[in-house]
Write a protein that holds these residues in place. Structure first.
Motif, PDB file in Angstrom:
ATOM      1  N   MET B   1      -1.585   6.754   1.358  1.00 31.90           N
ATOM      2  CA  MET B   1      -1.410   5.746   2.416  1.00 31.90           C
ATOM      3  C   MET B   1      -1.435   4.344   1.817  1.00 31.90           C
ATOM      4  O   MET B   1      -1.924   4.123   0.710  1.00 31.90           O
ATOM      5  N   THR B   2      -0.916   3.376   2.580  1.00 37.08           N
ATOM      6  CA  THR B   2      -0.932   2.003   2.092  1.00 37.08           C
ATOM      7  C   THR B   2      -1.998   1.217   2.845  1.00 37.08           C
ATOM      8  O   THR B   2      -2.549   1.694   3.838  1.00 37.08           O
ATOM      9  N   LEU B   3      -2.230   0.019   2.393  1.00 38.12           N
ATOM     10  CA  LEU B   3      -3.244  -0.844   2.991  1.00 38.12           C
ATOM     11  C   LEU B   3      -2.951  -1.081   4.473  1.00 38.12           C
ATOM     12  O   LEU B   3      -3.853  -1.282   5.273  1.00 38.12           O
ATOM     13  N   ASN B   4      -1.641  -1.030   4.825  1.00 41.57           N
ATOM     14  CA  ASN B   4      -1.225  -1.229   6.211  1.00 41.57           C
ATOM     15  C   ASN B   4      -1.762  -0.162   7.154  1.00 41.57           C
ATOM     16  O   ASN B   4      -1.920  -0.397   8.340  1.00 41.57           O
ATOM     17  N   ASP B   5      -2.005   1.034   6.625  1.00 46.66           N
ATOM     18  CA  ASP B   5      -2.445   2.142   7.467  1.00 46.66           C
ATOM     19  C   ASP B   5      -3.937   2.096   7.747  1.00 46.66           C
ATOM     20  O   ASP B   5      -4.447   2.871   8.548  1.00 46.66           O
ATOM     21  N   PHE B   6      -4.631   1.192   7.067  1.00 46.21           N
ATOM     22  CA  PHE B   6      -6.073   1.087   7.278  1.00 46.21           C
ATOM     23  C   PHE B   6      -6.375   0.560   8.665  1.00 46.21           C
ATOM     24  O   PHE B   6      -5.599  -0.179   9.255  1.00 46.21           O
ATOM     25  N   LYS B   7      -7.552   0.952   9.169  1.00 49.49           N
ATOM     26  CA  LYS B   7      -8.035   0.373  10.419  1.00 49.49           C
ATOM     27  C   LYS B   7      -8.990  -0.762  10.080  1.00 49.49           C
ATOM     28  O   LYS B   7      -9.424  -0.897   8.940  1.00 49.49           O
ATOM     29  N   HIS B   8      -9.335  -1.536  11.117  1.00 51.00           N
ATOM     30  CA  HIS B   8     -10.272  -2.640  10.924  1.00 51.00           C
ATOM     31  C   HIS B   8     -11.539  -2.151  10.242  1.00 51.00           C
ATOM     32  O   HIS B   8     -12.077  -1.115  10.605  1.00 51.00           O
ATOM     33  N   GLN B   9     -11.993  -2.932   9.277  1.00 49.16           N
ATOM     34  CA  GLN B   9     -13.243  -2.666   8.566  1.00 49.16           C
ATOM     35  C   GLN B   9     -13.206  -1.394   7.717  1.00 49.16           C
ATOM     36  O   GLN B   9     -14.241  -0.965   7.236  1.00 49.16           O
ATOM     37  N   GLN B  10     -12.028  -0.817   7.538  1.00 46.01           N
ATOM     38  CA  GLN B  10     -11.968   0.385   6.702  1.00 46.01           C
ATOM     39  C   GLN B  10     -11.952  -0.008   5.228  1.00 46.01           C
ATOM     40  O   GLN B  10     -11.339  -1.000   4.833  1.00 46.01           O
ATOM     41  N   GLN B  11     -12.650   0.815   4.430  1.00 50.90           N
ATOM     42  CA  GLN B  11     -12.771   0.504   3.015  1.00 50.90           C
ATOM     43  C   GLN B  11     -12.036   1.557   2.183  1.00 50.90           C
ATOM     44  O   GLN B  11     -11.936   2.710   2.594  1.00 50.90           O
ATOM     45  N   GLY B  12     -11.518   1.143   1.039  1.00 54.85           N
ATOM     46  CA  GLY B  12     -10.842   2.113   0.194  1.00 54.85           C
ATOM     47  C   GLY B  12     -10.754   1.638  -1.238  1.00 54.85           C
ATOM     48  O   GLY B  12     -11.194   0.535  -1.575  1.00 54.85           O
ATOM     49  N   ARG B  13     -10.194   2.497  -2.067  1.00 48.78           N
ATOM     50  CA  ARG B  13     -10.037   2.177  -3.480  1.00 48.78           C
ATOM     51  C   ARG B  13      -8.533   2.090  -3.751  1.00 48.78           C
ATOM     52  O   ARG B  13      -7.740   2.892  -3.240  1.00 48.78           O
ATOM     53  N   ILE B  14      -8.137   1.108  -4.546  1.00 46.18           N
ATOM     54  CA  ILE B  14      -6.706   0.967  -4.845  1.00 46.18           C
ATOM     55  C   ILE B  14      -6.287   2.061  -5.812  1.00 46.18           C
ATOM     56  O   ILE B  14      -6.946   2.298  -6.837  1.00 46.18           O
ATOM     57  N   ASP B  15      -5.203   2.745  -5.442  1.00 45.34           N
ATOM     58  CA  ASP B  15      -4.669   3.797  -6.284  1.00 45.34           C
ATOM     59  C   ASP B  15      -3.660   3.191  -7.258  1.00 45.34           C
ATOM     60  O   ASP B  15      -3.815   3.274  -8.474  1.00 45.34           O
ATOM     61  N   ARG B  16      -2.630   2.579  -6.732  1.00 45.05           N
ATOM     62  CA  ARG B  16      -1.653   1.905  -7.588  1.00 45.05           C
ATOM     63  C   ARG B  16      -0.886   0.877  -6.763  1.00 45.05           C
ATOM     64  O   ARG B  16      -0.942   0.869  -5.538  1.00 45.05           O
ATOM     65  N   LEU B  17      -0.173   0.000  -7.470  1.00 46.13           N
ATOM     66  CA  LEU B  17       0.662  -0.996  -6.819  1.00 46.13           C
ATOM     67  C   LEU B  17       2.109  -0.611  -7.039  1.00 46.13           C
ATOM     68  O   LEU B  17       2.508  -0.319  -8.166  1.00 46.13           O
ATOM     69  N   GLU B  18       2.879  -0.600  -5.953  1.00 47.69           N
ATOM     70  CA  GLU B  18       4.300  -0.301  -6.108  1.00 47.69           C
ATOM     71  C   GLU B  18       5.078  -1.598  -6.224  1.00 47.69           C
ATOM     72  O   GLU B  18       4.686  -2.613  -5.658  1.00 47.69           O
ATOM     73  N   THR B  19       6.181  -1.536  -6.957  1.00 48.24           N
ATOM     74  CA  THR B  19       6.992  -2.736  -7.109  1.00 48.24           C
ATOM     75  C   THR B  19       7.905  -2.860  -5.894  1.00 48.24           C
ATOM     76  O   THR B  19       8.620  -1.935  -5.558  1.00 48.24           O
ATOM     77  N   SER B  20       7.819  -4.016  -5.222  1.00 47.25           N
ATOM     78  CA  SER B  20       8.625  -4.224  -4.021  1.00 47.25           C
ATOM     79  C   SER B  20       9.865  -5.016  -4.386  1.00 47.25           C
ATOM     80  O   SER B  20      10.188  -5.182  -5.553  1.00 47.25           O
ATOM     81  N   HIS B  21      10.540  -5.541  -3.346  1.00 48.92           N
ATOM     82  CA  HIS B  21      11.719  -6.377  -3.622  1.00 48.92           C
ATOM     83  C   HIS B  21      11.322  -7.677  -4.310  1.00 48.92           C
ATOM     84  O   HIS B  21      12.141  -8.340  -4.901  1.00 48.92           O
ATOM     85  N   HIS B  22      10.041  -8.053  -4.202  1.00 49.71           N
ATOM     86  CA  HIS B  22       9.581  -9.236  -4.926  1.00 49.71           C
ATOM     87  C   HIS B  22       9.486  -8.953  -6.418  1.00 49.71           C
ATOM     88  O   HIS B  22       9.303  -9.859  -7.217  1.00 49.71           O
ATOM     89  N   GLY B  23       9.539  -7.680  -6.761  1.00 55.20           N
ATOM     90  CA  GLY B  23       9.508  -7.307  -8.162  1.00 55.20           C
ATOM     91  C   GLY B  23       8.157  -7.579  -8.778  1.00 55.20           C
ATOM     92  O   GLY B  23       7.117  -7.600  -8.107  1.00 55.20           O
ATOM     93  N   ILE B  24       8.197  -7.853 -10.069  1.00 56.41           N
ATOM     94  CA  ILE B  24       6.966  -7.989 -10.827  1.00 56.41           C
ATOM     95  C   ILE B  24       6.184  -9.233 -10.414  1.00 56.41           C
ATOM     96  O   ILE B  24       4.966  -9.309 -10.592  1.00 56.41           O
ATOM     97  N   ALA B  25       6.868 -10.220  -9.809  1.00 61.07           N
ATOM     98  CA  ALA B  25       6.190 -11.456  -9.407  1.00 61.07           C
ATOM     99  C   ALA B  25       5.033 -11.150  -8.458  1.00 61.07           C
ATOM    100  O   ALA B  25       3.937 -11.682  -8.610  1.00 61.07           O
ATOM    101  N   LEU B  26       5.285 -10.280  -7.481  1.00 65.56           N
ATOM    102  CA  LEU B  26       4.236  -9.943  -6.519  1.00 65.56           C
ATOM    103  C   LEU B  26       3.115  -9.138  -7.181  1.00 65.56           C
ATOM    104  O   LEU B  26       1.936  -9.406  -6.966  1.00 65.56           O
ATOM    105  N   THR B  27       3.488  -8.168  -7.999  1.00 67.89           N
ATOM    106  CA  THR B  27       2.476  -7.340  -8.656  1.00 67.89           C
ATOM    107  C   THR B  27       1.548  -8.205  -9.499  1.00 67.89           C
ATOM    108  O   THR B  27       0.337  -8.002  -9.511  1.00 67.89           O
ATOM    109  N   ARG B  28       2.118  -9.170 -10.188  1.00 61.11           N
ATOM    110  CA  ARG B  28       1.314 -10.053 -11.038  1.00 61.11           C
ATOM    111  C   ARG B  28       0.373 -10.892 -10.196  1.00 61.11           C
ATOM    112  O   ARG B  28      -0.795 -11.063 -10.531  1.00 61.11           O
TER     113      ARG B  28
END
Lengths: 620, 78
Positions: B1-28
């Protein structure tokens, strides 16, 4: 500045052909750090706010620098823009890279926000790969301690092999040791000549793995648990409430607006009192022996310009006083968060909206305030629409015209509609221009929400003073030149008045254009005056009609129909607010083509809107 | 799931970052904000009307990011 240029030119050569440049050289320390790390506050502490704006090779934005005597050395400190990532793609990040590759620095002072050291440690690693000596300042140590963050600065220093100090720029703690260390480091590096570096190559040779940062800070820092509840969380629960958040935002904006209205605007009158007194007591007697035309040129033209500049100063101080408080408190980025859903549709973000609101007091400081928007394209878009905010000076014109033409009970409605039109026009203009690639920004929206902090008085005062200096140095000449220009238009040919002057002839010549929006030549001439400042429009009408203000009101009531008055008001609302605005747009954008674009666009836009409004008004 | 699927106050651990149309600029940029694999993130609130997310990264960094950007952050709920 000359010696600095010499140094920069002398050193802009590849490292391989290094040769001694100057025996006695000024040392240069560049300060880098992330936004919100308190970098500028530290800079002000070190330099005692003696900063000045300088030009640097390879970059177009202004950077603050100041020379400080450290022991027996003259050291120049340069405050670089706050950046998240030395290898990043944002404009500020490119500016910093460009600065470091064009300008030799002896030392990098890397400032980290100690409360966020878990992620900001990354910047030390990046700085390390540049090969320039680095000193690390862990700022906001007081806040970190308060949050229960434990930092072992000595272990960190040993691990990344750079001197590291816990400091608090806000309260001045730890600065003495930090400066002593910088001084020591500069002695050590005196033998080696600092040279510009190929920054991209060095950075790409040392990629940074998250695991390396982890290993570096392991055991040396202890962060609080992720669900620690802070004061900021409690305030946010109220201020970012899904239902009450936006109403509270509008109420606080109204508060800010009232502050500018009740403190800033009266202070403008005070400045006018002072310049008026100076004029009658000093200037007028001094120029009395001269010929009448020269007298008028000096008093109405040149001194008029000086007085215009002076009248803006208290307003800018008050505005930035408020602005610094709103920005430093952390509320500004919350406003961006709340308004983003709507503002993003027209290519702006919530900060643009805040500036738009502040523009209702005065456009000039609101334009200067857009500096918080770091993406240039978005900033230019914001600056394009801020001049449509109905500022206090325009309000004075509207009140006069509306009182003269409309029956009392309609006046308030008309004024309200003008405020609505001001907002709507700004949004339409933003929506149109945001489609253009010049104003389209591809930067991802990732905005830090810093904790709420109480801004210190010193901080706020420094900011206000800096902005006043900036305004003075950039706008004074422009405004005086503009005032002299309008003086020429309205005083030549010699001895003529009203419609016989060049300005009046211009008004008559423009009749084919201005007639469709219901503006007669006399009022067109008033609009020419209004180009300098809207404050003088009502006064100029008295000159043009050669009557007292009451007489003018009656004359306008009998010659101007309700629909024509609406056309005039709408045009006044949307065309160039004043010379000071143009001067500010020019100074802030550093681009003449852009300045001319805003000028031409607002004239065309004002005409179209005035035409439309008048046609609609005729129907009623 | 992505961060968008979280509910309010839900906690999680980041698995990985996907490259979007912003490319590496956003990931950085996200990495500079502390959004790197294994980091603990908390979704504090979502702005109404499809507005941005208010996210806590680790324990002391709070950021706002648009939903489109949050979609590239893959998370594992705790």
């Amino acid at each position: 500045m000359s010696d600095c240029k010499k140094c920069a030119v002398g050193t802009s050569q590849p490292a391989s052909s290094a040769r001694p440049i100057e025996l006695v050289r000024k040392r240069r320390v560049a300060i880098v750090g992330q936004p919100n790390c308190g970098k500028s506050m530290l800079f002000n502490r070190i330099t005692h706010a003696g900063a000045r704006v300088g030009n640097w090779p390879g970059i177009t934005v202004d950077l603050l620098s100041a020379r400080v005597r450290l022991d027996d050395k003259l050291v120049e400190f340069v405050d670089l823009p706050g950046i998240y990532d030395l290898e990043g793609f944002s404009e500020d990040e490119q500016v910093v890279r460009s600065f470091l590759s064009h300008t030799a620095c002896d030392l990098l002072l890397v400032v980290l926000n100690a409360t966020q050291i878990d992620r900001q440690a990354r910047m030390v690693m990046q700085a390390k790969s540049l090969g320039i000596p680095v000193v690390v300042a862990l700022n906001m140590a007081d806040e970190a301690r308060h949050l229960g963050i434990q930092i072992d600065a000595q272990t960190l220093a040993a691990r990344w092999q750079h001197p590291t100090y816990l400091i608090s720029a806000k309260y001045g703690q730890g600065l003495k040791d930090l400066l002593h260390e910088i001084s020591q480091c500069l002695v050590a590096t005196s033998a080696s000549m600092a040279l510009p570096i190929d920054i991209d190559a060095r950075l790409s040779q040392h990629p940074i793995e998250p695991s390396r940062i982890q290993a570096l800070t392991e055991g040396a820092i202890v962060m609080p648990p992720p669900d620690l509840e802070t004061r900021t969380d409690r305030i946010d629960r109220l201020l970012l409430h899904p239902l009450f958040g936006i109403p509270l935002f509008f109420i606080s904006m109204l508060g800010v607006f009232y502050l500018i209205w009740f403190v800033g605007l009266p202070s403008q009158d005070l400045a006018e009192l002072v310049t008026g007194w100076t004029q009658s007591t000093w200037i007028e007697p001094a120029v009395a022996p001269l010929s009448e035309t020269i007298q008028s040129l000096i008093v109405d033209g040149v001194w008029g310009g000086v007085a215009t500049v002076a009248s803006f100063l208290p307003l800018i101080v008050v505005f930035f006083f408020v602005m610094a408080a709103v920005e430093d408190s952390g509320y500004l980025s919350r406003a961006a968060f709340m308004m983003d859903a709507w503002m993003s549709k027209v290519g702006l973000d919530g900060r643009g909206f805040v500036m738009q609101m502040m523009g209702f007091g005065c456009n000039v400081p609101a334009l200067m305030g857009t500096r918080v928007i770091r993406s240039r394209s978005m900033r230019l878009l914001s600056m394009l629409v801020i001049p449509f905010s109905l500022c206090s000076a325009r309000l004075a014109v509207f009140v006069f015209i509306i009182a003269a033409v409309f029956p009392e009970q309609q006046g308030a409605v008309i004024l309200f509609l003008l405020y609505v039109l001001s907002f709507v026009s700004a949004f339409i203009a933003a929506a149109i221009f945001s489609r253009h690639k010049q104003f389209f920004h591809a930067e991802p929206f990732v905005l830090e929400l810093p904790p709420y902090r109480m801004p210190t008085l010193c901080q706020v005062l420094l900011r206000g003073w800096g902005e006043v200096q900036a305004f003075l140095s950039r706008a004074t000449l422009f405004i005086i030149a503009g005032c002299v220009g309008v003086w020429v238009l309205t005083h030549f040919p010699l001895g003529s008045t009203g419609l016989d002057t060049w300005g009046g002839q211009l008004g008559e010549w423009l009749t084919p254009v201005m007639q469709p929006i219901g503006v007669d030549p006399s009022l067109t001439l008033a609009l020419v005056f209004g180009f300098v400042a809207k404050e003088i429009v009502v006064g100029s009408l008295a000159t043009i009609y050669a009557m007292s203000e009451d007489g003018v009101a009656q004359a306008i009531a009998s010659t101007v129909s309700a629909a024509d008055a609406i056309g005039f008001c709408v045009f006044t609302l949307l065309y160039t607010p004043c010379l000071a605005t143009i001067a500010t747009i020019r100074a802030e954008s550093k681009s003449w083509p852009y300045t001319v674009l805003t000028l031409v666009f607002s004239l065309v836009y004002a005409w179209c809107m005035a035409f439309l409004s008048r046609e609609i008004a005729v129907l009623f | 799931m992505t961060l968008n699927d979280f509910k309010h106050q839900q906690q999680g651990r980041i698995d990985r970052l996907e490259t979007s149309h912003h490319g590496i600029a956003l990931t950085r940029r996200l990495a500079a904000m502390g959004l790197v694999p294994d980091k603990i993130v908390t979704l504090i609130r979502k702005a109404p009307w499809g507005g941005p997310l208010h996210v806590r990264v680790g324990s002391t960094t709070e950021i706002a990011l648009r939903r489109a950007e949050a979609d590239c952050i893959r998370v594992v709920p705790l």
